[in-house]
Write a protein that holds these residues in place. Structure first.
Motif, PDB file in Angstrom:
ATOM      1  N   GLY A  10      50.462-123.977   9.685  1.00 33.87           N
ATOM      2  CA  GLY A  10      51.783-123.991  10.308  1.00 33.87           C
ATOM      3  C   GLY A  10      52.698-122.938   9.711  1.00 33.87           C
ATOM      4  N   ILE A  11      52.653-122.779   8.396  1.00 32.70           N
ATOM      5  CA  ILE A  11      53.481-121.778   7.713  1.00 32.70           C
ATOM      6  C   ILE A  11      53.052-120.364   8.111  1.00 32.70           C
ATOM      7  CG2 ILE A  11      54.067-120.807   5.449  1.00 32.70           C
ATOM      8  CD1 ILE A  11      55.490-123.421   6.007  1.00 32.70           C
ATOM      9  N   VAL A  12      51.748-120.129   8.178  1.00 27.14           N
ATOM     10  CA  VAL A  12      51.252-118.804   8.577  1.00 27.14           C
ATOM     11  C   VAL A  12      51.709-118.476   9.995  1.00 27.14           C
ATOM     12  CG1 VAL A  12      49.160-117.484   9.123  1.00 27.14           C
ATOM     13  CG2 VAL A  12      49.297-118.791   6.999  1.00 27.14           C
ATOM     14  N   SER A  13      51.605-119.431  10.884  1.00 26.07           N
ATOM     15  CA  SER A  13      52.053-119.234  12.262  1.00 26.07           C
ATOM     16  C   SER A  13      53.548-118.958  12.310  1.00 26.07           C
ATOM     17  CB  SER A  13      51.709-120.475  13.092  1.00 26.07           C
ATOM     18  OG  SER A  13      52.136-120.328  14.412  1.00 26.07           O
ATOM     19  N   LEU A  14      54.322-119.682  11.526  1.00 24.21           N
ATOM     20  CA  LEU A  14      55.771-119.486  11.464  1.00 24.21           C
ATOM     21  C   LEU A  14      56.115-118.083  10.995  1.00 24.21           C
ATOM     22  CD1 LEU A  14      58.477-121.830  10.273  1.00 24.21           C
ATOM     23  CD2 LEU A  14      58.216-119.727   9.016  1.00 24.21           C
ATOM     24  N   VAL A  15      55.505-117.625   9.919  1.00 24.47           N
ATOM     25  CA  VAL A  15      55.813-116.317   9.349  1.00 24.47           C
ATOM     26  C   VAL A  15      55.478-115.193  10.329  1.00 24.47           C
ATOM     27  CG1 VAL A  15      55.139-114.687   7.535  1.00 24.47           C
ATOM     28  CG2 VAL A  15      55.631-117.064   6.954  1.00 24.47           C
ATOM     29  N   ILE A  16      54.302-115.274  10.945  1.00 22.01           N
ATOM     30  CA  ILE A  16      53.905-114.232  11.889  1.00 22.01           C
ATOM     31  C   ILE A  16      54.842-114.200  13.094  1.00 22.01           C
ATOM     32  CG2 ILE A  16      52.101-113.533  13.507  1.00 22.01           C
ATOM     33  CD1 ILE A  16      50.075-114.560  11.407  1.00 22.01           C
ATOM     34  N   SER A  17      55.140-115.352  13.643  1.00 21.63           N
ATOM     35  CA  SER A  17      55.987-115.414  14.839  1.00 21.63           C
ATOM     36  C   SER A  17      57.410-114.953  14.566  1.00 21.63           C
ATOM     37  CB  SER A  17      56.004-116.834  15.392  1.00 21.63           C
ATOM     38  OG  SER A  17      54.722-117.220  15.794  1.00 21.63           O
ATOM     39  N   VAL A  18      57.976-115.365  13.445  1.00 19.42           N
ATOM     40  CA  VAL A  18      59.342-114.951  13.108  1.00 19.42           C
ATOM     41  C   VAL A  18      59.385-113.453  12.827  1.00 19.42           C
ATOM     42  CG1 VAL A  18      61.158-115.176  11.365  1.00 19.42           C
ATOM     43  CG2 VAL A  18      60.142-117.207  12.364  1.00 19.42           C
ATOM     44  N   ALA A  19      58.390-112.930  12.143  1.00 22.53           N
ATOM     45  CA  ALA A  19      58.362-111.492  11.855  1.00 22.53           C
ATOM     46  C   ALA A  19      58.293-110.668  13.142  1.00 22.53           C
ATOM     47  CB  ALA A  19      57.173-111.164  10.952  1.00 22.53           C
ATOM     48  N   VAL A  20      57.454-111.078  14.077  1.00 16.30           N
ATOM     49  CA  VAL A  20      57.347-110.358  15.347  1.00 16.30           C
ATOM     50  C   VAL A  20      58.637-110.482  16.150  1.00 16.30           C
ATOM     51  CG1 VAL A  20      56.146-110.328  17.573  1.00 16.30           C
ATOM     52  CG2 VAL A  20      54.838-110.496  15.450  1.00 16.30           C
ATOM     53  N   THR A  21      59.232-111.662  16.150  1.00 17.30           N
ATOM     54  CA  THR A  21      60.482-111.862  16.887  1.00 17.30           C
ATOM     55  C   THR A  21      61.599-110.994  16.336  1.00 17.30           C
ATOM     56  OG1 THR A  21      59.875-114.126  17.441  1.00 17.30           O
ATOM     57  CG2 THR A  21      62.206-113.567  17.586  1.00 17.30           C
ATOM     58  N   VAL A  22      61.744-110.955  15.024  1.00 13.56           N
ATOM     59  CA  VAL A  22      62.799-110.144  14.409  1.00 13.56           C
ATOM     60  C   VAL A  22      62.552-108.660  14.652  1.00 13.56           C
ATOM     61  CG1 VAL A  22      63.790-109.456  12.188  1.00 13.56           C
ATOM     62  CG2 VAL A  22      63.432-111.873  12.697  1.00 13.56           C
ATOM     63  N   ALA A  23      61.298-108.242  14.601  1.00 17.10           N
ATOM     64  CA  ALA A  23      60.976-106.827  14.807  1.00 17.10           C
ATOM     65  C   ALA A  23      61.227-106.389  16.249  1.00 17.10           C
ATOM     66  CB  ALA A  23      59.523-106.565  14.425  1.00 17.10           C
ATOM     67  N   MET A  24      60.978-107.268  17.203  1.00 12.73           N
ATOM     68  CA  MET A  24      61.065-106.885  18.608  1.00 12.73           C
ATOM     69  C   MET A  24      62.411-107.183  19.267  1.00 12.73           C
ATOM     70  SD  MET A  24      58.144-105.528  19.088  1.00 12.73           S
ATOM     71  CE  MET A  24      57.979-105.386  20.837  1.00 12.73           C
TER      72      MET A  24
END
Length: 59
Positions: A10-24
């Protein structure tokens, strides 16, 4: 799988998704605030990663 492994997924999914959202994302996306978007994406990503891992381990 144990609870710890599900939580880590769950944490890995959270980190990846938030990073992509902030970048895009743009700061000019009206009417949504960046913090609102990150919070919504983070909550849904964590729950998705956690429960996907949880139910996949119940074979």
């Amino acid at each position: 799988m144990g609870f710890g492994k599900d939580f880590i997924n769950g944490i890995v999914s959270l980190v990846i998704s938030v990073a992509v959202t902030v970048a895009m994302a743009d700061d000019d996306d009206e009417p949504y605030d960046m913090m609102d978007m990150v919070l919504a994406v983070g909550m849904s990503a964590f729950l998705s990663g956690f429960f996907t891992s949880y139910f996949a381990g119940e074979s």
